[in-house]
Design an enzyme around this catalytic site. Sequence first.
Site, PDB file in Angstrom:
ATOM      1  CE1 TYR A  84      -3.215  -2.965   0.854  1.00 52.08           C
ATOM      2  CE2 TYR A  84      -4.605  -1.069   1.076  1.00 52.08           C
ATOM      3  CZ  TYR A  84      -4.446  -2.137   0.849  1.00 52.08           C
ATOM      4  OH  TYR A  84      -5.637  -2.896   0.906  1.00 52.08           O
TER       5      TYR A  84
ATOM      6  CG  ASP B 123      -1.507 -20.235  -0.721  1.00 52.87           C
ATOM      7  OD1 ASP B 123      -0.944 -20.502   0.453  1.00 52.87           O
ATOM      8  OD2 ASP B 123      -1.032 -21.221  -1.818  1.00 52.87           O
TER       9      ASP B 123
ATOM     10  CG  ASP C 121      -7.929  -5.112   1.890  1.00 51.66           C
ATOM     11  OD1 ASP C 121      -8.814  -4.552   2.402  1.00 51.66           O
ATOM     12  OD2 ASP C 121      -7.744  -5.027   0.532  1.00 51.66           O
TER      13      ASP C 121
ATOM     14  CE  LYS D 119       2.219 -18.052  -2.455  1.00 55.80           C
ATOM     15  NZ  LYS D 119       1.626 -19.314  -2.496  1.00 55.80           N
TER      16      LYS D 119
ATOM     17  CG  ASP E 289     -13.413  -7.561   2.725  1.00 54.77           C
ATOM     18  OD1 ASP E 289     -13.101  -6.738   3.524  1.00 54.77           O
ATOM     19  OD2 ASP E 289     -13.772  -7.072   1.633  1.00 54.77           O
TER      20      ASP E 289
HETATM   21  C1  IPM Z   1     -10.167  -1.449   4.057  1.00 46.32           C
HETATM   22  C2  IPM Z   1     -10.555  -1.034   2.936  1.00 46.32           C
HETATM   23  C3  IPM Z   1      -9.468  -0.009   2.248  1.00 46.32           C
HETATM   24  C4  IPM Z   1      -7.911  -0.748   2.438  1.00 46.32           C
HETATM   25  C5  IPM Z   1      -9.551   0.724   1.203  1.00 46.32           C
HETATM   26  C6  IPM Z   1     -10.571   1.512   1.006  1.00 46.32           C
HETATM   27  C7  IPM Z   1      -8.470   1.735   0.454  1.00 46.32           C
HETATM   28  O1  IPM Z   1     -10.583  -2.124   1.869  1.00 46.32           O
HETATM   29  O2  IPM Z   1     -10.117  -0.860   5.177  1.00 46.32           O
HETATM   30  O3  IPM Z   1     -10.065  -2.669   4.238  1.00 46.32           O
HETATM   31  O4  IPM Z   1      -7.680  -1.643   1.492  1.00 46.32           O
HETATM   32  O5  IPM Z   1      -7.291  -0.738   3.522  1.00 46.32           O
HETATM   33 MG    MG Z   2     -10.777  -3.990   2.750  1.00 46.89          MG
END
Ligand code: IPM
Ligand code: MG
Length: 360
Positions: A142, A223, A247, A191, A251
């Site tokens: 990032y 993975d 990240d 990884k 999710d």
């Molecule tokens: C998160 C989001 C952010 C990230 C984006 C919006 C830049 O997906 O906070 O998980 O990737 O960190």
């Molecule tokens: Mg995210």
Amino acid sequence: MEKKIALIKGDGIGPEIVDQAVRVLDKICEKYGHTFHYQRVLMGGESIDATGVPLTDQALADAKASDAVLLGSVGGPKWDSQPGHLRPEKGLLQIRKGLGLFANLRPAYLYPQLKEACPLREDIIGDGFDMIVVRELTGGLYFGTHETNEENGELVAHDDLRYSESEIRRIAVKGFEIAKKRRCHVTSVEKSNVLDSSRLWKKIVHEVAESYPEVELTDMLVDNCAMQLVKDPKQFDVILTENMFGDILSDEASMVTGSIGMLSSASLNETKFGLYEPSHGSAPDIAGKDLANPIATILSAAMMLRYSFDMDKEADDIEAAVRKVLEQGYRTPDIRSRISPEGEIAVGCKGMGDAIVAAL
Ligand code: IPM
Ligand code: MG
């Protein structure tokens, strides 16, 4: 107690969910005799529209001058064609970096009341799971250079992934400290079969582990971790990982708990200061329709009370109110049962806020 909170409502569903979290905080003030002063700070798309950039120096200074930051979400199709450095998301990265928020904590917990919203099979869910993703937030891909250049008549893009020992060490310490207060198990995700940055990650995490003999350490390739999260999520306590993997995996971890609309997060530096935001995005498709689930933001506000203001009782109170409304059957669309939605009380963003305020 008196506290100053910087409010970044942001884009998409951001304003709706932050409004509900503020109602909950105001109720806490009323109940416990606190005063919270809110200062609106612009970031992301709303800042681009007002100032031309995703985060102004003044906005960063205002955030710094507060006791904590509460954030909705940023981004949306309106700004998709902006160049990288002028995208809403860049504002989020700048504020994370500018405030030194290297530790991102994302707890993923399956509420027993939401078992039926969980996409996993009953035998995998068992008696539920409770994990936390500890994600490095100010390094890695990032924050490396991002470049697209023409070479031999075609475009070539590259993004630089680097980690220093000290960056890895401080997040590893955070992960082990958190594990000590939980079930004493860290899964370090990397990884290392391919990447140098991951081999360094693994080496430093093992060095840090020596100071925590009571905590069990498991190494896991990213993975495999993605697979294990749906195969057997119960095995995880603390998932310690770098920025990009965190990240993606957070999710996934949130979805196995039923909905990404439930996942709160805290981004911390070395002090008590923190930025609190739901882990989900700005969901432009449902923005302004009163369909969003405000619970992730409300639980993020609870984390703010706990981590930045030492208000444990107040945080417990909010978390109990969330459990209570789930028990009562209140459901935003994202957490309706897959199996038997009949007994549920369908609500929107505001209705969920009403129910939680009432439960308080
Ligand atoms: C998160 C989001 C952010 C990230 C984006 C919006 C830049 O997906 O906070 O998980 O990737 O960190
Ligand atoms: Mg995210």
